[in-house]
Design an enzyme around this catalytic site. Structure first.
Site, PDB file in Angstrom:
ATOM      1  N   HIS A 106      71.345  18.081  42.352  1.00 24.53           N
ATOM      2  CA  HIS A 106      72.371  18.185  43.373  1.00 24.53           C
ATOM      3  C   HIS A 106      71.760  18.191  44.765  1.00 24.53           C
ATOM      4  O   HIS A 106      70.595  18.521  44.961  1.00 24.53           O
ATOM      5  CB  HIS A 106      73.215  19.450  43.178  1.00 24.53           C
ATOM      6  CG  HIS A 106      72.448  20.732  43.373  1.00 24.53           C
ATOM      7  ND1 HIS A 106      71.554  21.223  42.453  1.00 24.53           N
ATOM      8  CD2 HIS A 106      72.454  21.625  44.404  1.00 24.53           C
ATOM      9  CE1 HIS A 106      71.028  22.352  42.887  1.00 24.53           C
ATOM     10  NE2 HIS A 106      71.560  22.625  44.070  1.00 24.53           N
ATOM     11  N   ASP A 108      72.606  20.067  48.274  1.00 22.77           N
ATOM     12  CA  ASP A 108      73.342  21.294  48.570  1.00 22.77           C
ATOM     13  C   ASP A 108      74.636  21.025  49.335  1.00 22.77           C
ATOM     14  O   ASP A 108      74.654  20.322  50.359  1.00 22.77           O
ATOM     15  CB  ASP A 108      72.472  22.257  49.375  1.00 22.77           C
ATOM     16  CG  ASP A 108      71.558  23.087  48.496  1.00 22.77           C
ATOM     17  OD1 ASP A 108      71.870  23.237  47.294  1.00 22.77           O
ATOM     18  OD2 ASP A 108      70.531  23.582  48.995  1.00 22.77           O
ATOM     19  N   HIS A 266      67.818  18.240  44.331  1.00 15.82           N
ATOM     20  CA  HIS A 266      66.880  19.143  43.669  1.00 15.82           C
ATOM     21  C   HIS A 266      67.518  19.725  42.413  1.00 15.82           C
ATOM     22  O   HIS A 266      68.740  19.660  42.214  1.00 15.82           O
ATOM     23  CB  HIS A 266      66.391  20.249  44.608  1.00 15.82           C
ATOM     24  CG  HIS A 266      67.474  21.041  45.263  1.00 15.82           C
ATOM     25  ND1 HIS A 266      68.212  20.590  46.324  1.00 15.82           N
ATOM     26  CD2 HIS A 266      67.957  22.288  44.990  1.00 15.82           C
ATOM     27  CE1 HIS A 266      69.092  21.502  46.686  1.00 15.82           C
ATOM     28  NE2 HIS A 266      68.969  22.542  45.885  1.00 15.82           N
ATOM     29  N   ARG A 281      67.517  31.680  50.674  1.00 17.30           N
ATOM     30  CA  ARG A 281      67.647  30.350  51.285  1.00 17.30           C
ATOM     31  C   ARG A 281      68.456  30.411  52.570  1.00 17.30           C
ATOM     32  O   ARG A 281      69.524  31.039  52.623  1.00 17.30           O
ATOM     33  CB  ARG A 281      68.341  29.391  50.308  1.00 17.30           C
ATOM     34  CG  ARG A 281      68.445  27.952  50.825  1.00 17.30           C
ATOM     35  CD  ARG A 281      69.343  27.121  49.942  1.00 17.30           C
ATOM     36  NE  ARG A 281      70.744  27.499  50.109  1.00 17.30           N
ATOM     37  CZ  ARG A 281      71.671  27.326  49.166  1.00 17.30           C
ATOM     38  NH1 ARG A 281      71.344  26.835  47.991  1.00 17.30           N
ATOM     39  NH2 ARG A 281      72.919  27.690  49.400  1.00 17.30           N
TER      40      ARG A 281
END
Length: 290
Positions: A106, A108, A266, A281
């Site tokens: 995916h 983000d 990722h 994150r």
């Protein structure tokens, strides 16, 4: 702002396609040094994902580094650090809710109208083995598509949904509320990078369907629409799994990954249960797709 003496960052490419590990660099210093940050940003555009180990820096410096790229976003499902808004905690343990999956290729938050332009991710705690993350160069994925496929998809657009992905495991009322707050976003199947001009294959596990496939050029009979569109979309999504486009990173405590979210995907490998994996994150608000 304090400016330090110029210093060059050591760079070790990790594959022929994507990723580089940086050495001789202190990310806390980069967060406050114009020249070093400019060098880091140029390296990010070149390698698409950068890795740095042994960065025992504060959460404030983590946030400060990410904010050099732009304003930070919050996340409607994952929780943020209460003292540092925009620093999303991705903590995986035996009590993690089922909707917090990451083991799908995916990009983000493409369910946003303006997906993040980049992310800065720190490993807080990692299993003794396992828990790697894979990144994929979606510029290369587009470049190596067969030419007839490139022509077929160049004007297609697609929907991306948080309701059908992260919301799928929620009770129906909660899922519908999520959809009201974050309606499906529409993006081009082939996105143009706003800084490099590169063409990017821009579909992933948040993508549900094409919105302009049903035309005389693509559909002979109405019965062709659903299977034809679905088979093409699945073929495109599968391109992220090609090893030649990937780099795989083994985490250690206080290692960082910084990636360009506009041109990569990722996949967080969930092979470590019942061990614990904790990440933090910061996602940087992006711009409209092209």
């Amino acid at each position: 702002m304090t400016t330090f003496a110029p210093a060059s960052i050591a760079v070790t490419p990790l594959t022929c396609s994507i990723g580089a590990e940086l050495g001789d660099v202190d990310l806390a210093r980069v967060a406050h040094d114009d020249a070093l940050f400019a060098e880091l940003r140029a390296l990010l555009l070149e390698h698409k994902v950068l890795f740095v180990r042994d960065q025992d820096i504060s959460r404030a410096d983590h946030v400060a580094l990410a904010q050099r790229f732009g304003a930070l976003e919050d996340h409607p499902v994952a929780g943020s650090d209460p003292d540092h808004p925009g620093l999303v905690r991705i903590y995986k343990d035996l009590d993690s809710p089922p909707e917090h999956y990451e083991n799908a290729y995916h990009c983000d938050a493409t369910w946003r109208r303006e997906p993040p332009m980049a992310c800065v991710l720190r490993c807080v705690e990692t299993p003794p083995v396992g828990g790697d993350t894979i990144w994929v160069n979606m510029v290369e994925a587009h470049r190596r598509l067969p030419e007839p496929v490139k022509q077929r998809i160049r004007h297609l657009r697609a929907r991306h949904s948080i309701e059908a992905s992260l919301g799928a495991a929620m009770p129906i009322e909660q899922r519908h509320d999520l959809a009201r707050r974050f309606p499906d976003a529409e993006h081009p199947v082939v996105r143009t990078h706003p800084e490099t001009g590169a063409q990017i294959l821009f579909v992933n596990s948040f993508t549900t369907h094409f919105v302009n496939y049903h035309t005389p050029e693509n559909v002979r009979f109405g019965a062709d629409y659903a299977p034809g569109a679905a088979e093409l979309l699945h073929y495109l999504i599968r391109q992220a799994a090609v090893p030649e486009y990937q780099v795989r990173w083994r985490w250690t405590k206080n290692s960082f990954a910084i990636w360009d979210n506009r041109c990569t995907q990722h996949y967080a490998v969930q092979d470590y249960w019942p061990a614990v994996r904790k990440m933090e994150r910061a996602g940087i608000i992006g711009d409209a797709t092209y």
